[in-house]
Design a protein around this motif. Structure first.
Motif, PDB file in Angstrom:
ATOM      1  N   ASP A  32      13.780  -7.735  30.146  1.00 59.33           N
ATOM      2  CA  ASP A  32      14.027  -7.402  28.333  1.00 59.33           C
ATOM      3  C   ASP A  32      14.684  -6.409  27.736  1.00 59.33           C
ATOM      4  OD1 ASP A  32      12.048  -9.367  28.846  1.00 59.33           O
ATOM      5  OD2 ASP A  32      10.502  -7.306  28.805  1.00 59.33           O
ATOM      6  N   PHE A  58       3.044  -9.183  35.369  1.00 54.29           N
ATOM      7  CA  PHE A  58       3.710  -8.052  34.769  1.00 54.29           C
ATOM      8  C   PHE A  58       2.852  -6.636  34.746  1.00 54.29           C
ATOM      9  CE2 PHE A  58       4.878 -11.493  32.273  1.00 54.29           C
ATOM     10  CZ  PHE A  58       6.462 -12.031  32.790  1.00 54.29           C
ATOM     11  N   MET A  60       4.368  -2.634  34.363  1.00 55.17           N
ATOM     12  CA  MET A  60       5.795  -2.389  33.487  1.00 55.17           C
ATOM     13  C   MET A  60       4.908  -0.944  32.924  1.00 55.17           C
ATOM     14  SD  MET A  60       7.511  -5.441  31.431  1.00 55.17           S
ATOM     15  CE  MET A  60       9.145  -4.832  31.476  1.00 55.17           C
ATOM     16  N   PHE A  94       5.980  -3.115  27.773  1.00 57.19           N
ATOM     17  CA  PHE A  94       6.099  -5.248  27.466  1.00 57.19           C
ATOM     18  C   PHE A  94       8.097  -5.272  26.806  1.00 57.19           C
ATOM     19  CE2 PHE A  94       3.724  -8.952  28.502  1.00 57.19           C
ATOM     20  CZ  PHE A  94       2.864  -8.154  30.387  1.00 57.19           C
ATOM     21  N   ALA A  95       8.755  -6.254  26.406  1.00 51.80           N
ATOM     22  CA  ALA A  95       9.678  -6.396  25.705  1.00 51.80           C
ATOM     23  C   ALA A  95       9.923  -4.983  24.665  1.00 51.80           C
ATOM     24  CB  ALA A  95      10.325  -7.468  24.791  1.00 51.80           C
ATOM     25  N   ILE A 157       3.256  -8.985  20.875  1.00 44.27           N
ATOM     26  CA  ILE A 157       4.567  -8.625  21.867  1.00 44.27           C
ATOM     27  C   ILE A 157       6.363  -8.706  21.344  1.00 44.27           C
ATOM     28  CG2 ILE A 157       3.265  -8.745  23.765  1.00 44.27           C
ATOM     29  CD1 ILE A 157       4.891 -11.040  24.498  1.00 44.27           C
ATOM     30  N   ASP A 158       6.847  -8.915  21.497  1.00 44.98           N
ATOM     31  CA  ASP A 158       8.240  -8.654  22.051  1.00 44.98           C
ATOM     32  C   ASP A 158       9.084  -8.239  20.375  1.00 44.98           C
ATOM     33  OD1 ASP A 158       7.993  -9.343  23.993  1.00 44.98           O
ATOM     34  OD2 ASP A 158       8.707 -11.561  23.809  1.00 44.98           O
ATOM     35  N   GLU A 205       8.729 -17.092  22.076  1.00 43.77           N
ATOM     36  CA  GLU A 205       8.875 -16.173  22.569  1.00 43.77           C
ATOM     37  C   GLU A 205      10.063 -15.092  22.760  1.00 43.77           C
ATOM     38  OE1 GLU A 205       6.325 -14.303  25.958  1.00 43.77           O
ATOM     39  OE2 GLU A 205       7.902 -14.770  26.765  1.00 43.77           O
ATOM     40  N   ALA A 206       9.803 -13.883  22.320  1.00 44.68           N
ATOM     41  CA  ALA A 206      11.159 -13.438  22.267  1.00 44.68           C
ATOM     42  C   ALA A 206      12.444 -13.811  21.474  1.00 44.68           C
ATOM     43  CB  ALA A 206      11.460 -13.465  23.640  1.00 44.68           C
ATOM     44  N   THR A 255      10.172 -16.102  33.373  1.00 43.43           N
ATOM     45  CA  THR A 255      10.246 -15.596  31.647  1.00 43.43           C
ATOM     46  C   THR A 255      12.116 -15.476  31.175  1.00 43.43           C
ATOM     47  OG1 THR A 255      11.001 -13.234  32.083  1.00 43.43           O
ATOM     48  CG2 THR A 255       8.936 -14.191  31.234  1.00 43.43           C
ATOM     49  N   HIS A 257      14.500 -13.682  28.574  1.00 45.59           N
ATOM     50  CA  HIS A 257      14.667 -12.986  27.580  1.00 45.59           C
ATOM     51  C   HIS A 257      16.033 -11.708  27.038  1.00 45.59           C
ATOM     52  CE1 HIS A 257      11.659  -9.582  24.567  1.00 45.59           C
ATOM     53  NE2 HIS A 257      13.543  -9.719  24.883  1.00 45.59           N
ATOM     54  N   HIS A 272      17.452 -11.608  31.694  1.00 48.88           N
ATOM     55  CA  HIS A 272      16.853 -11.237  33.079  1.00 48.88           C
ATOM     56  C   HIS A 272      17.849 -12.311  34.176  1.00 48.88           C
ATOM     57  CE1 HIS A 272      12.827 -10.872  31.421  1.00 48.88           C
ATOM     58  NE2 HIS A 272      13.025 -12.142  32.177  1.00 48.88           N
ATOM     59  N   ARG A 284      12.587  -8.927  38.309  1.00 45.17           N
ATOM     60  CA  ARG A 284      13.981  -9.118  37.584  1.00 45.17           C
ATOM     61  C   ARG A 284      15.148  -8.023  36.362  1.00 45.17           C
ATOM     62  NH1 ARG A 284       9.814 -10.979  32.018  1.00 45.17           N
ATOM     63  NH2 ARG A 284       8.965  -8.652  32.925  1.00 45.17           N
TER      64      ARG A 284
HETATM   65  O1  FUB Z   1       8.319  -8.204  30.100  1.00 44.00           O
HETATM   66  C1  FUB Z   1       7.203  -8.967  29.458  1.00 44.00           C
HETATM   67  C2  FUB Z   1       6.889  -9.999  28.743  1.00 44.00           C
HETATM   68  O2  FUB Z   1       7.525 -10.927  29.723  1.00 44.00           O
HETATM   69  C3  FUB Z   1       8.093  -9.936  26.795  1.00 44.00           C
HETATM   70  O3  FUB Z   1       7.216  -8.965  26.438  1.00 44.00           O
HETATM   71  C4  FUB Z   1       8.641 -11.609  27.215  1.00 44.00           C
HETATM   72  O4  FUB Z   1       9.226 -11.096  26.106  1.00 44.00           O
HETATM   73  C5  FUB Z   1       8.702 -12.077  28.866  1.00 44.00           C
HETATM   74  O5  FUB Z   1      10.387 -11.516  28.752  1.00 44.00           O
END
Ligand code: FUB
Length: 307
Positions: A32, A58, A60, A94-95, A157-158, A205-206, A255, A257, A272, A284
């Motif tokens: 991201d 995910f 993170m 997340f992102a 998110i994002d 998204e993103a 994904t 992004h 990524h 990623r």
């Molecule tokens: O990295 C977690 C989520 O996956 C991100 O928030 C999205 O954009 C996707 O890449």
């Protein structure tokens, strides 16, 4: 003297990790990306995948930056920000997106709220620093957006923030086919007015905004697994005209992004993949390739150079 020579040598050996080529980081998993050109340096802020090879979600916890002045050699900074820096949050870094205004650097992040557990509890927070590499601190002490924000979405998110030529800042965010945008006050950490629906064909998204000439480009992930697609407008608030796919499905990452930036006269597509050994959907790696426009200002399909 001999002693001085030795200490200079030791200092050189203690330099932080350096990398070359794609993926730009090879000793950890990154995702991201959010690019920021500042002075003569490009900073690429990233998430950090720490999931194992078998579990499926995910995982993170913090964010890093990787800087370059020549698009060949990259230097690691961080972790510069972590979920622990937001007292009101409980996990899932997340992102994120970093933007500069008046010498301050604002880092907008997707994290889960401790108490507000409607839907998935995802919220958007913001940290601030006087330097692109920190230290960053929570700018509000609470979220900017939660599930309780009127007209928010299921997965808040994002975030991506764009400051228009007249100084008005806008934040775009969203996931699972529901994009949103809202104005930000000049302080960059409060909403101004209501949350609007982002009307862009195939939006998943993103979201990310950049401008070239008089044209605003809204790029985003479409479908799941995701391609990167885009729309254009002559206004930062749309209406958006759909323009097609710029990055195809990735071989191992579901994904996609992206961030787009002009640096030293060239445009770059920063995204990524999952091509590091041991990589996968939740492991990623950030990559950089050239972004090119045709004579009409439309974006050409990205030619990926990962192995
Ligand atoms: O990295 C977690 C989520 O996956 C991100 O928030 C999205 O954009 C996707 O890449």
């Amino acid at each position: 003297s001999m002693a001085l020579g030795l200490s200079v040598c030791a200092a050189a050996m203690a330099e932080p990790a350096q990398y070359r080529g794609n993926p730009i980081v090879t000793d950890m998993f990154t995702a991201d990306p959010s690019p920021l050109a500042h002075d003569d340096t490009l900073y690429i802020y990233t998430g950090h995948d720490i999931q194992n090879e078998t579990d499926r979600f995910f995982k993170m916890h913090d964010w890093y930056a990787f800087s370059t002045t020549n698009m060949v050699d990259y230097q690691k900074h961080g972790p510069l920000l972590s979920v622990d820096d937001f007292e009101w949050a409980q996990g899932d870094a997340f992102a994120s997106h970093v933007t500069e205004r008046d010498g301050k650097f604002y880092w907008y992040v997707s994290i889960r709220h401790k108490d507000i557990r409607v839907h998935e509890g995802f919220a958007i927070g913001v940290a601030v620093s006087d330097s692109p590499t920190g230290p960053f601190r929570d700018a509000i002490g609470g979220p900017l957006i939660t599930d309780e924000t009127p007209n928010s979405v299921v997965l808040n998110i994002d975030p991506a923030v764009y400051v228009d030529d007249d100084g008005q800042a806008y934040m775009y965010w969203g996931s699972w086919n529901a994009g949103r945008w809202v104005k930000l006050k000049d302080n960059m950490v409060e909403l101004e007015g209501e949350v609007h629906t982002l009307e862009a064909h195939n939006f998943f998204e993103a979201p990310f905004i950049h401008k070239r000439g008089d044209t605003y480009y809204l790029t985003y992930a479409s479908h799941y697994p995701s391609t990167t697609e885009y729309s254009t407008s002559d206004s930062v608030t749309g209406p958006w005209t759909y323009r097609g796919v710029i990055n195809d499905l990735l071989p191992k990452s579901e994904t996609n992004h992206q961030g787009i930036v002009e640096f030293k006269g060239n445009w770059y597509f920063i995204y990524h993949n999952a091509q590091l050994p041991g990589g996968g959907v939740y492991r990623r790696s950030v990559c950089v390739d050239k972004l090119e426009y045709d004579a009409d200002g439309l974006i050409k399909k990205v030619v990926r150079t990962e192995t």
